[in-house]
Motif scaffolding. Structure first.
Motif, PDB file in Angstrom:
ATOM      1  N   THR A 177       0.829  -1.218   0.000  1.00 37.93           N
ATOM      2  CA  THR A 177       0.000   0.000   0.000  1.00 37.93           C
ATOM      3  C   THR A 177       0.860   1.264   0.000  1.00 37.93           C
ATOM      4  O   THR A 177       0.517   2.255   0.650  1.00 37.93           O
ATOM      5  CB  THR A 177      -0.955   0.007   1.209  1.00 37.93           C
ATOM      6  N   GLY A 178       1.982   1.205  -0.705  1.00 40.35           N
ATOM      7  CA  GLY A 178       2.838   2.385  -0.828  1.00 40.35           C
ATOM      8  C   GLY A 178       3.547   2.766   0.449  1.00 40.35           C
ATOM      9  O   GLY A 178       3.924   3.921   0.630  1.00 40.35           O
ATOM     10  N   GLY A 179       3.723   1.817   1.359  1.00 42.85           N
ATOM     11  CA  GLY A 179       4.414   2.083   2.615  1.00 42.85           C
ATOM     12  C   GLY A 179       3.514   2.563   3.734  1.00 42.85           C
ATOM     13  O   GLY A 179       3.970   2.761   4.855  1.00 42.85           O
ATOM     14  N   ALA A 180       2.229   2.740   3.454  1.00 39.55           N
ATOM     15  CA  ALA A 180       1.288   3.209   4.479  1.00 39.55           C
ATOM     16  C   ALA A 180       0.594   2.009   5.130  1.00 39.55           C
ATOM     17  O   ALA A 180       0.122   1.114   4.432  1.00 39.55           O
ATOM     18  CB  ALA A 180       0.241   4.125   3.864  1.00 39.55           C
ATOM     19  N   LEU A 181       0.547   2.001   6.455  1.00 41.55           N
ATOM     20  CA  LEU A 181      -0.220   0.995   7.175  1.00 41.55           C
ATOM     21  C   LEU A 181      -1.683   1.435   7.147  1.00 41.55           C
ATOM     22  O   LEU A 181      -2.033   2.496   7.669  1.00 41.55           O
ATOM     23  CB  LEU A 181       0.278   0.840   8.608  1.00 41.55           C
ATOM     24  N   ILE A 182      -2.509   0.629   6.496  1.00 41.72           N
ATOM     25  CA  ILE A 182      -3.933   0.942   6.330  1.00 41.72           C
ATOM     26  C   ILE A 182      -4.746   0.027   7.229  1.00 41.72           C
ATOM     27  O   ILE A 182      -4.520  -1.182   7.278  1.00 41.72           O
ATOM     28  CB  ILE A 182      -4.378   0.725   4.859  1.00 41.72           C
ATOM     29  N   GLU A 183      -5.700   0.623   7.915  1.00 38.43           N
ATOM     30  CA  GLU A 183      -6.636  -0.121   8.761  1.00 38.43           C
ATOM     31  C   GLU A 183      -8.038   0.059   8.212  1.00 38.43           C
ATOM     32  O   GLU A 183      -8.427   1.174   7.848  1.00 38.43           O
ATOM     33  CB  GLU A 183      -6.581   0.411  10.196  1.00 38.43           C
TER      34      GLU A 183
END
Length: 129
Positions: A119-125
């Motif tokens: 996800t492009g280095g983003a931690l998504i919740e």
């Protein structure tokens, strides 16, 4: 889907809550100790929340994050009405899941995280209220 909250890792949730309340006019909406963390949600007036995450136990994901990365933005959470469908969409898109199934999260919500490598280095919740 819309942004539900931004999670911020911190060593001192109380002090940061005081600062953000003053800077953003964002009062504390909810506070609890959950899963080894002190969790404080600050209300952005209907536009979502800032979630402050302070470890209270030695061995927590946030504790390790602070040790390695220092404080700051940890994740971005998106609200969904159907977390199972959101996870299936992520699977179909080839995104790795940290949580294959929803799990209990703070404030009684169901949550699941996507792997940042996809996800492009983003931690998504994903969060379902």
């Amino acid at each position: 889907m819309h942004v539900d909250h931004v999670g911020v890792a911190t060593e001192d949730a109380e002090s940061l809550a005081d600062l953000y309340t003053e800077l953003l006019d964002a009062p504390v909406a909810h506070e609890e100790v959950f899963d080894g963390l002190r969790v404080v949600f600050l209300d952005l007036g209907g536009d979502g929340y800032v979630e402050l995450l302070e470890p209270v136990d030695d061995d927590t994901t946030i504790g390790r994050y602070l040790e390695n990365e220092g404080g700051g933005i940890h994740h971005v959470a998106f609200a969904t009405d159907d977390i199972e469908a959101a996870l299936e969409t992520a699977r179909e898109a080839g995104v790795g899941l940290i949580d294959e199934e929803p799990r209990d999260g703070a404030w009684g919500h169901d949550v699941a995280f996507l792997h940042p490598k996809d996800t492009g280095g983003a931690l998504i919740e994903f969060v379902e209220h």
